[in-house]
Design a protein around this motif. Structure first.
Motif, PDB file in Angstrom:
ATOM      1  N   GLY A   1       0.828  -1.196   0.000  1.00 57.19           N
ATOM      2  CA  GLY A   1       0.000   0.000   0.000  1.00 57.19           C
ATOM      3  C   GLY A   1       0.863   1.245   0.000  1.00 57.19           C
ATOM      4  N   VAL A   2       0.485   2.213  -0.804  1.00 54.19           N
ATOM      5  CA  VAL A   2       1.244   3.464  -0.885  1.00 54.19           C
ATOM      6  C   VAL A   2       0.282   4.597  -0.569  1.00 54.19           C
ATOM      7  N   GLY A   3      -0.091   4.718   0.696  1.00 53.40           N
ATOM      8  CA  GLY A   3      -1.022   5.759   1.088  1.00 53.40           C
ATOM      9  C   GLY A   3      -0.350   7.101   1.241  1.00 53.40           C
ATOM     10  N   LEU A   4      -1.025   8.152   0.801  1.00 52.60           N
ATOM     11  CA  LEU A   4      -0.477   9.495   0.940  1.00 52.60           C
ATOM     12  C   LEU A   4      -0.488   9.913   2.407  1.00 52.60           C
ATOM     13  N   TRP A   5       0.423  10.807   2.753  1.00 60.91           N
ATOM     14  CA  TRP A   5       0.449  11.366   4.091  1.00 60.91           C
ATOM     15  C   TRP A   5       0.763  12.854   3.988  1.00 60.91           C
ATOM     16  N   ASP A   6      -0.283  13.681   4.066  1.00 65.13           N
ATOM     17  CA  ASP A   6      -0.128  15.129   4.001  1.00 65.13           C
ATOM     18  C   ASP A   6       0.786  15.512   2.834  1.00 65.13           C
ATOM     19  N   ALA A   7       0.402  15.080   1.632  1.00 64.63           N
ATOM     20  CA  ALA A   7       1.272  15.218   0.467  1.00 64.63           C
ATOM     21  C   ALA A   7       0.684  16.132  -0.593  1.00 64.63           C
ATOM     22  N   GLU A   8      -0.024  17.191  -0.184  1.00 60.00           N
ATOM     23  CA  GLU A   8      -0.659  18.070  -1.166  1.00 60.00           C
ATOM     24  C   GLU A   8       0.364  18.719  -2.086  1.00 60.00           C
ATOM     25  N   ALA A   9       1.483  19.177  -1.514  1.00 56.17           N
ATOM     26  CA  ALA A   9       2.511  19.806  -2.343  1.00 56.17           C
ATOM     27  C   ALA A   9       3.107  18.797  -3.322  1.00 56.17           C
ATOM     28  N   GLY A  10       3.296  17.546  -2.859  1.00 59.64           N
ATOM     29  CA  GLY A  10       3.824  16.512  -3.731  1.00 59.64           C
ATOM     30  C   GLY A  10       2.876  16.197  -4.874  1.00 59.64           C
ATOM     31  N   VAL A  11       1.574  16.137  -4.584  1.00 56.66           N
ATOM     32  CA  VAL A  11       0.580  15.898  -5.635  1.00 56.66           C
ATOM     33  C   VAL A  11       0.630  17.036  -6.659  1.00 56.66           C
ATOM     34  N   GLY A  12       0.732  18.269  -6.171  1.00 55.30           N
ATOM     35  CA  GLY A  12       0.813  19.415  -7.068  1.00 55.30           C
ATOM     36  C   GLY A  12       2.028  19.356  -7.972  1.00 55.30           C
ATOM     37  N   GLN A  13       3.146  18.830  -7.442  1.00 51.85           N
ATOM     38  CA  GLN A  13       4.369  18.716  -8.238  1.00 51.85           C
ATOM     39  C   GLN A  13       4.198  17.671  -9.340  1.00 51.85           C
ATOM     40  N   VAL A  14       3.552  16.548  -9.001  1.00 54.09           N
ATOM     41  CA  VAL A  14       3.353  15.477  -9.983  1.00 54.09           C
ATOM     42  C   VAL A  14       2.438  15.944 -11.110  1.00 54.09           C
ATOM     43  N   PHE A  15       1.418  16.726 -10.751  1.00 47.33           N
ATOM     44  CA  PHE A  15       0.446  17.192 -11.736  1.00 47.33           C
ATOM     45  C   PHE A  15       0.648  18.690 -12.000  1.00 47.33           C
ATOM     46  N   ALA A  16       1.880  19.062 -12.219  1.00 45.70           N
ATOM     47  CA  ALA A  16       2.220  20.477 -12.396  1.00 45.70           C
ATOM     48  C   ALA A  16       1.491  21.091 -13.576  1.00 45.70           C
ATOM     49  N   GLU A  17       1.273  20.316 -14.645  1.00 46.39           N
ATOM     50  CA  GLU A  17       0.620  20.886 -15.820  1.00 46.39           C
ATOM     51  C   GLU A  17      -0.840  21.227 -15.518  1.00 46.39           C
TER      52      GLU A  17
ATOM     53  N   ARG B   1      -7.561  14.325  -9.172  1.00 45.78           N
ATOM     54  CA  ARG B   1      -8.682  14.487  -8.245  1.00 45.78           C
ATOM     55  C   ARG B   1      -8.670  13.393  -7.176  1.00 45.78           C
ATOM     56  N   LYS B   2      -8.398  12.165  -7.600  1.00 43.59           N
ATOM     57  CA  LYS B   2      -8.410  11.039  -6.664  1.00 43.59           C
ATOM     58  C   LYS B   2      -7.376  11.229  -5.563  1.00 43.59           C
ATOM     59  N   LEU B   3      -6.148  11.604  -5.939  1.00 39.84           N
ATOM     60  CA  LEU B   3      -5.086  11.761  -4.935  1.00 39.84           C
ATOM     61  C   LEU B   3      -5.351  12.958  -4.032  1.00 39.84           C
ATOM     62  N   LEU B   4      -5.890  14.044  -4.594  1.00 39.82           N
ATOM     63  CA  LEU B   4      -6.211  15.197  -3.759  1.00 39.82           C
ATOM     64  C   LEU B   4      -7.308  14.866  -2.748  1.00 39.82           C
ATOM     65  N   ARG B   5      -8.341  14.145  -3.201  1.00 41.00           N
ATOM     66  CA  ARG B   5      -9.424  13.757  -2.296  1.00 41.00           C
ATOM     67  C   ARG B   5      -8.899  12.857  -1.188  1.00 41.00           C
ATOM     68  N   GLU B   6      -8.078  11.890  -1.556  1.00 42.73           N
ATOM     69  CA  GLU B   6      -7.516  10.977  -0.563  1.00 42.73           C
ATOM     70  C   GLU B   6      -6.687  11.731   0.462  1.00 42.73           C
ATOM     71  N   ASN B   7      -5.846  12.628  -0.029  1.00 40.38           N
ATOM     72  CA  ASN B   7      -4.993  13.384   0.881  1.00 40.38           C
ATOM     73  C   ASN B   7      -5.828  14.291   1.786  1.00 40.38           C
ATOM     74  N   GLN B   8      -6.862  14.896   1.219  1.00 37.72           N
ATOM     75  CA  GLN B   8      -7.714  15.794   1.988  1.00 37.72           C
ATOM     76  C   GLN B   8      -8.456  15.046   3.087  1.00 37.72           C
ATOM     77  N   ARG B   9      -8.959  13.859   2.762  1.00 38.67           N
ATOM     78  CA  ARG B   9      -9.664  13.058   3.768  1.00 38.67           C
ATOM     79  C   ARG B   9      -8.733  12.667   4.905  1.00 38.67           C
ATOM     80  N   LEU B  10      -7.510  12.309   4.547  1.00 37.49           N
ATOM     81  CA  LEU B  10      -6.545  11.895   5.554  1.00 37.49           C
ATOM     82  C   LEU B  10      -6.181  13.046   6.480  1.00 37.49           C
ATOM     83  N   VAL B  11      -5.909  14.209   5.891  1.00 34.83           N
ATOM     84  CA  VAL B  11      -5.548  15.365   6.704  1.00 34.83           C
ATOM     85  C   VAL B  11      -6.724  15.784   7.584  1.00 34.83           C
ATOM     86  N   ALA B  12      -7.936  15.672   7.049  1.00 35.17           N
ATOM     87  CA  ALA B  12      -9.118  16.080   7.809  1.00 35.17           C
ATOM     88  C   ALA B  12      -9.303  15.247   9.065  1.00 35.17           C
TER      89      ALA B  12
END
Length: 382
Positions: free
Chosen positions: A280-296, A337-348
């Protein structure tokens, strides 16, 4: 025993320079002037510097100027699981002759931290490695590429502060150069700003390039079981140190041949941390990392008419326009969208204020949806 080549050279060696004569015994493990300055307060207390080679069952192996010592970590057990001692940490250890067992008394602030969320139902993070310069994401070409998983690994890597590198292992299984180039291009589309390197431990393809990257600092090998991490580690180490088992032909998965995170010095320079395969590769407060991956996508979002555009049906949305004209694959937006939602739920789960804001947003969207339905119904009645 401590490797003899790490000791200062003898005065009888006339060819040795003055710099090599005073080289710190931990230099091969990444010790530098900045670490020395950070360690100074602990040195005044008579503690020894050391780098954690592996951790298991509340104890760890630490390489110190005295050699490898076994130390207890219970003295520095925090409530935050992200702050437990882990492989790659620089630690302050009891000197020889002080207690049995010896203890890790503290560890230095980390330059980078590679962390993921645990698979437990509790909202906890797990730190996988510390003070890493290069995150080598290993992807096997023995099976079909999973671009979504690569994006997930990349988000964690960028968030850690390390520089990601995607290694396409077992490249000899794709003998057609044109076919291999297409696979590289596919990965490059989901890895902006990241080098994608085909490597074969069997033929030697890409090995020299990988060895040159790994020689510059500390690298961590990441990937699922069967990706070929242990084989790559052995190739870089020049010896069969890590156990290797064949992956299943049906799905390319392998057993966890590496069960702990091990830090090893490479003969060509640099330090390597090999990790167990991650199911399992669950995100952990990785909003900036997600933004870097989807920079375009984030660049396109900055051009939308509305700053809070959801990229759905809003007028003037640059993201949906890019999907319509084919410059942005819809799969990329779905994954974003999927990774942002996952990260947001985790942080929440750990942030009451954000949890309240999400609840309000869900209620607002629900009310808007119900209002839209009422409009449609009234239109049909008329």
């Amino acid at each position: 025993m401590f490797h003899a080549s790490l000791h200062p050279s003898s005065s009888s060696d006339a060819s040795s320079s003055s710099s090599s004569a005073v080289r710190h015994p931990l230099a091969a493990y990444g010790w530098d002037d900045d670490w020395a300055a950070a360690f100074a307060p602990y040195a005044e207390q008579g503690l020894l510097p050391g780098r954690v080679l592996r951790v298991d069952r509340g104890q760890c192996d630490v390489i110190t100027p005295e050699g490898v010592v076994r130390a207890d970590t219970t003295f520095v057990v925090p409530h935050d699981p992200l702050r437990v001692i882990c492989t790659g940490d620089w630690a302050a250890v009891d000197p020889d002759g002080v207690g049995d067992p010896r203890y890790v008394r503290a560890y230095l602030p980390r330059r980078t931290t590679f962390a993921r969320s645990t698979s437990s139902k509790r909202s906890e993070g797990q730190v996988l490695a510390a003070n890493v310069d290069h995150a080598i994401i290993t992807v096997s070409l023995a099976v079909e590429l999973d671009l979504g998983r690569i994006e997930r690994f990349l988000a964690l890597a960028w968030e850690s502060g390390a520089q990601p590198l995607v290694v396409l292992s077992k490249a000899d299984l794709v003998p057609d150069p044109v076919g291999l180039s297409y696979l590289v291009e596919d990965v490059e589309t989901v890895a902006p700003g990241v080098r994608v390197l085909p490597v074969s431990s069997h033929t030697g393809e890409g090995v020299d390039d990988l060895r040159a990257i790994a020689a510059d600092g500390t690298s961590v090998l990441l990937g699922v079981s069967g990706a070929g991490k242990s084989t790559l580690a052995n190739t870089l180490l020049g010896a069969d140190i890590m156990d290797v088992q064949a992956a299943r032909d049906v799905d390319g998965k392998g057993r966890h041949t590496t069960t702990t995170r091990n830090l090893l010095v490479l003969p060509g320079g640099g330090v390597l941390i090999d990790t167990p395969g991650l199911r399992g590769v669950g995100l952990w407060d990785a909003e900036a990392g997600v933004g870097q991956v989807f920079a375009e996508i984030e660049d396109l979002a900055a051009e939308c008419r509305f700053h809070d555009c959801a990229h759905e049906s809003e007028p003037g949305c640059a993201v949906t326009a890019a999907i319509a004209d084919g410059t942005l694959p819809e799969r990329r937006l779905d994954s974003y969208r999927k990774l942002l939602r996952e990260n947001q739920r985790l942080v929440a789960k750990t942030d009451a204020r954000l949890r309240s804001e999400l609840l309000k947003d869900w209620k607002r969207k629900g009310a808007e949806g119900r209002a839209a339905m009422e409009v449609k119904r009234s239109g049909r009645i008329r």
